[in-house]
Design an enzyme around this catalytic site. Structure first.
Site, PDB file in Angstrom:
ATOM      1  CE  LYS A  35      66.765  24.187  31.688  1.00  0.00           C
ATOM      2  NZ  LYS A  35      65.457  24.381  31.043  1.00  0.00           N
ATOM      3  NE  ARG A 136      57.930  25.095  32.000  1.00  0.00           N
ATOM      4  CZ  ARG A 136      59.094  24.771  31.431  1.00  0.00           C
ATOM      5  NH1 ARG A 136      59.520  23.536  31.470  1.00  0.00           N
ATOM      6  NH2 ARG A 136      59.826  25.687  30.816  1.00  0.00           N
ATOM      7  CE1 TYR A 301      72.129  -5.286  48.749  1.00  0.00           C
ATOM      8  CE2 TYR A 301      72.633  -3.643  47.069  1.00  0.00           C
ATOM      9  CZ  TYR A 301      72.694  -4.080  48.385  1.00  0.00           C
ATOM     10  OH  TYR A 301      73.313  -3.310  49.325  1.00  0.00           O
ATOM     11  CG  MET A 349      74.115   4.595  47.451  1.00  0.00           C
ATOM     12  SD  MET A 349      73.822   4.849  49.209  1.00  0.00           S
ATOM     13  CE  MET A 349      72.109   4.366  49.369  1.00  0.00           C
TER      14      MET A 349
END
Ligand SMILES: *Cc1c(COP(=O)(O)O)cnc(C)c1O
Length: 433
Positions: A35, A136, A301, A349
């Protein structure tokens, strides 16, 4: 071949070795879980390699993923773990997928589609999920409570003349917790569910549960096998993570002296060594720029990294958009020239800056390992998970689609990979820039 040098190398040889190791431990047939794009490793190439190695069953997330896996695995049985959504029944039938069912609409969609095609009775196999404690998905059953939800569902299932209840499944909440004395209450619930179904004349041929932990070490594995055999069903286990080379951290409970069990680890309660499994994925990039900072200058940053001395920084063209968790900023490291280079400042990023002051000779084009081994050192998905406050499953799945998956240098192109369609490229890693 990618030009931007950030890539993941997927060793199908290690994947298959892990599969054989699991199969040797399991004592039951496996349903490898591919999966979520095989936990980021590429569902099609992994599924093709696993079926070539002998797997007859595979588990995928949804019908779309099942269709992709079917294109490279014409003979495998493919179980769709998340059920089907309205409108997917036709694709499920077209591609011979085996949906997990528990909602009425699952039955209605499949029955209507099968009837519309004039398919013969009992020709569509489904696997019923029992919610034995995850809360679930699945039909909910509680300990010592009547099976209020299961009985009407069993009736509706029996009324669907095209559907055949081939399998019953559940999912365990804490399979990494090993105890010789504690019975898993979820197995008792599964037992009650099978008894209820038998009352409706529904006798599934297959019973599946358990993940990697259950497969390698669970006393639950033996309990599951005994339960299956009492109901005349074949047990199947569904490992995922261990196929890709990682084990969960086991919690082994001391034997309960009041239970009358002999002390010492009971069979099935001592996990194998994590080193029995080899990580199949390595994630790499290269130094694409270098610069020197004077003491007091900052990087990234918000100035979160300040040079304390004359500092050499290397730029890596991989960032959080590639799946490198931003929580690794100023905490993680990468491997360059066989040494650790700390991440300096915030991960961006598309870029990450690392401190190579203590790695003399660092040069443009040097390989930087984000996940994997280099020389004597290794960075595992557990290492990154611990630093980022998450689990290795998420670290692997987070490696984004824009990171090409390649064959490691020196690993023969496995014949099964040749079957992979062009949208799942596996070729050599890029040369140094
Ligand atoms: C993901 C999953 C597994 C595999 O779990 P691992 O911990 O990765 O071995 C098995 N069964 C179900 C239903 C799952 O969702």
């Amino acid at each position: 071949m990618p030009h931007r040098p950030v890539w993941a190398e997927i060793s199908l040889r290690k994947l298959v070795a892990n599969y054989h190791r699991l199969q040797a431990l399991a004592g039951a047939e496996l349903m490898p879980v591919v999966k979520a794009n095989a936990y980021g490793h590429g569902a099609q190439v992994c599924a093709a390699a696993l079926t070539a190695a002998g797997a007859r069953w595979l588990a995928v997330t949804d019908a779309d993923e099942g269709v992709g896996v079917r294109s490279v695995c014409p003979g495998a049985r493919i179980v769709v773990l998340s059920g089907i959504w309205p409108g997917e029944a036709e694709a499920a039938l077209d591609h011979r997928l085996t949906p997990v069912v528990w909602e009425d609409y699952h039955l209605e969609e499949l029955e209507r589609a099968a009837a519309g095609r004039g398919m013969p009775p009992n020709s569509v196999a489904v696997h019923l999920e029992i919610d034995s404690g995850m809360s679930r998905q699945g039909i909910r059953l509680r300990p010592q409570a009547a099976s209020f939800d299961l009985e009407p569902f069993a009736q509706r299932l029996r009324a669907c003349s095209h559907l055949r209840l081939e399998g019953v499944m559940t999912h365990f909440c804490e399979p990494q917790r090993l105890s010789a004395s504690r019975e898993n209450p979820q197995i008792a619930i599964l037992d009650a569910a099978l008894a209820t179904l038998a009352g409706f004349g529904l006798a599934p041929e297959l019973l599946h549960a358990g993940n990697s932990s259950t497969t390698v070490a669970g006393a639950d594995r033996e309990r599951l096998r005994r339960l299956a055999s009492r109901f005349g069903a074949e047990p199947l286990l569904r490992p995922g993570l261990a196929l890709y080379g990682y084990l969960d951290r086991f919690q082994v409970e001391a034997p309960d002296s009041s239970s009358g069990l002999a002390s010492g680890a009971a069979p099935g309660t001592s996990p194998p060594e994590p080193s029995d499994f080899q990580p199949a994925l390595a994630w790499k990039t290269q130094i694409s720029s270098l610069r020197s900072l004077d003491p007091g200058e900052t990087a990234g940053y918000d100035h979160t990294f300040t040079a304390r001395r004359r500092t050499t920084l290397a730029l890596l063209p991989a960032g959080y958009a590639d799946g490198l968790n931003r929580l690794l900023s100023n905490r993680g490291h990468v491997l360059i020239r066989g040494s650790r280079a700390p991440i300096a400042g915030r991960i961006s990023m598309d870029q990450t800056v690392v401190d190579v002051t203590e790695i003399p000779g660092s040069a443009l084009g040097d390989e930087a390992v984000l996940l994997g081994t280099q020389g004597q050192l290794a960075i595992s998905a557990w290492d990154l998970a611990d630093l980022a406050g998450t689990i290795p499953w998420e670290i692997l799945c987070a490696i984004s689609a824009r990171v090409p998956r390649l064959t490691p240098a020196g690993e023969e192109m496995a014949p099964e990979c040749a079957k992979a369609p062009p949208d799942a490229p596996l070729d050599a890693p890029p040369d140094r820039i």
